[in-house]
Design an enzyme around this catalytic site. Structure first.
Site, short mmCIF file in Angstrom:
data_model
loop_
_atom_site.label_atom_id
_atom_site.label_comp_id
_atom_site.label_asym_id
_atom_site.label_seq_id
_atom_site.Cartn_x
_atom_site.Cartn_y
_atom_site.Cartn_z
N HIS A 188 -5.01 6.53 8.24
CA HIS A 188 -6.38 6.16 6.87
C HIS A 188 -6.15 5.76 5.54
O HIS A 188 -4.68 6.53 4.88
CB HIS A 188 -7.10 7.33 7.09
CG HIS A 188 -7.18 8.36 6.68
ND1 HIS A 188 -6.99 9.29 4.95
CD2 HIS A 188 -7.53 9.86 7.09
CE1 HIS A 188 -6.62 10.69 4.98
NE2 HIS A 188 -6.59 10.51 6.40
N ASP A 247 -2.90 11.79 9.53
CA ASP A 247 -1.32 11.68 9.00
C ASP A 247 -0.31 13.44 9.89
O ASP A 247 0.86 12.73 10.62
CB ASP A 247 -0.55 12.63 7.28
CG ASP A 247 -2.16 14.01 7.38
OD1 ASP A 247 -2.61 14.47 8.61
OD2 ASP A 247 -1.31 14.92 6.18
#
Length: 480
Positions: A97, A379
């Site tokens: 994102h 992540d």
């Protein structure tokens, strides 16, 4: 006339000298007038460091700037590059994102005042930003897998909520989408103009920031897309492991990896001293400050060029930030050396890599569905994939990071297919463990699909312990 010509020559020379002077100043080759404290002579409340070239040694400020991924001019990328006799067959994109508001607040400090509405007059800007908002307003009846239908399609809070995507994050993925559109649609015609819903596969976790990032990239890729053709599937796990999430050995590796992180932190006296100083400034116990993960909030201040928080006792500062960021970099280095995270990554990334390989194999057989796949993730999704692929030199996934798998067909030998792996636009195919030495003993310019298939179906298990031949056995074996 002679004087006029001389004047024009002198004027041109003066312009050239002025241009050279500005260029040299920009590239820091000649000094710019500074104040006593080293800043620019212009008065500024906040200074954003601006390194032009990568420093010779690890610089925490430089690394943090890369992590922020502040939108700027169009980047140079290697996506879509192949010999002329190769045809692009399918593309599989994994993204983190975009820029977000902190997940954690530093106790007893004021939250950073970041506006999460999308405003065309505010930087960073993208030419499609207003059109993106307009298109999202038309998507209120979009049909997404539950619970995605209850999430907002774009950020819209004057003061960001915790973890909310910012305007920077939207712009980052509009840029990503436009870049991929220019390469894969305009140049390689991956999708026909009348593309159908079954030619896309879209999946996201249940966080608004991942859904909104996916929509921003999709809008950049397919402007004014038909809402009836777009369907996002919900993925409950950040590992995108679908029905294969139960894996005891993976959890054992993770527990040992977390123990390694803890012991490294205890050994870092600089870090403990810094946490103590920061805790004293905000008047809370050191343990409470550490639990609040202050680097998360400080990175938001840093990326948005907002002063670090203060209290009556003082301010958190750049030196505190540097110490924590330096420790993060050291932690990443040791993580790759100890290989506990590598074991976790092989098992954590296998389900999603297996899905990707299966899609590639179907496409190689001529299936025309799911030609463009998008996983909008975190992540903690991308990092294990990078590690499992053997990309140990890859930086930790920045905001709006993208990892792309390309499948190509050799037009001269239609039965032969090849893959390319790209990370943030860089071709890393020949840095992967399954193809790092292929070009040394083969004249072929591309890595064969078979190499990736063999890696996922067999070699990932061999790298764990050598005795398992499938995911289930590997997950229930002994190895950590």
């Amino acid at each position: 006339m002679l004087y006029r010509n001389r004047f024009l020559v002198l004027l041109a020379l003066a312009g050239l000298l002025a241009f050279l002077s500005l260029s040299l100043q920009f590239f820091h080759l000649i000094p710019v007038s500074t104040t006593k404290n080293g800043g620019s002579s212009k008065s500024r409340k906040r200074i954003m460091p601006d390194p032009v070239t990568e420093p010779p040694t690890v610089d925490p400020v430089y690394e943090a700037l890369l992590y922020c991924n502040i939108p700027s001019v169009a980047e140079h990328s290697m996506e879509g590059h192949a010999p002329h006799h190769y045809k692009l067959v399918s593309v599989h994109v994994f993204i983190r994102h975009g820029d977000r508001y902190p997940l954690y607040a530093i106790p007893k400090t004021k939250r950073p005042e970041i506006d999460c509405t999308l405003v065309a007059s505010r930087k960073p800007y993208h030419p499609k930003l207003e059109a993106f908002v307009g298109h999202m307003l038309k998507g209120s009846g979009a049909s997404f897998e539950s619970p995605l239908g209850s999430l907002p399609l774009y950020p819209n809070h004057p003061l960001c909520e915790m973890g909310e995507l910012t305007q920077t994050g939207v712009v980052q993925h509009l840029q990503n989408g436009q870049l991929l559109r220019d390469i894969y649609l305009r140049k390689h015609k991956l999708l026909p103009n009348n593309w159908s819903s079954d030619q896309l596969y879209l999946e996201t976790t249940g966080k608004s920031r991942t859904l909104q990032s996916g929509l921003a990239l999709l809008y950049g890729f397919l402007p004014e897309f038909d809402w009836k053709k777009v369907y996002f599937k919900h993925q409950p796990s950040a590992l995108f492991c679908s029905g294969s999430c139960y894996c005891p050995l993976r959890n054992q590796y993770l527990e040992k990896e977390q123990r390694r992180q803890y012991l490294l932190r205890l050994k870092n006296s600089d870090l403990e001293r810094t946490y103590g100083e920061m805790a004293k400034i905000v008047d809370i116990p050191t343990k409470q400050l550490r639990a609040a993960n202050p680097i998360d909030s400080m990175l938001c201040h840093f990326c948005h060029n907002v002063s670090f928080p203060c209290s009556r006792s003082g301010c958190l500062g750049m030196e505190h930030f540097k110490v924590i960021k330096t420790h993060q970099i050291e932690d990443e280095r040791e993580r790759h050396e100890k290989l506990l995270y590598f074991g976790y990554s092989l098992l954590g990334a296998h389900p999603i890599l297996n899905q990707t390989v299966n899609r590639m194999q179907r496409a190689a057989l001529g299936w025309r569905d799911e030609l463009f796949t998008l996983y909008s993730a975190h992540d903690v999704t991308l990092s294990p994939i990078l590690s499992a692929l053997g990309l140990l030199e890859a930086r930790f996934p920045r905001f709006a990071a993208r990892l792309v798998f390309e499948l190509w067909q050799d037009r001269q030998k239609p039965s032969e297919h090849s893959v390319r792996i790209l990370y943030n636009g860089a071709d890393v195919t020949f840095h992967t463990s399954f193809c790092h030495d292929f070009h040394k003993h083969s004249p072929k310019p591309m890595c064969p699909l078979e190499n990736l298939v063999r890696f996922v179906k067999r070699d990932m298990f061999v790298a764990l312990d050598g005795s398992s031949t499938n995911y289930y056995d590997a997950c229930h074996g002994e190895g950590a």
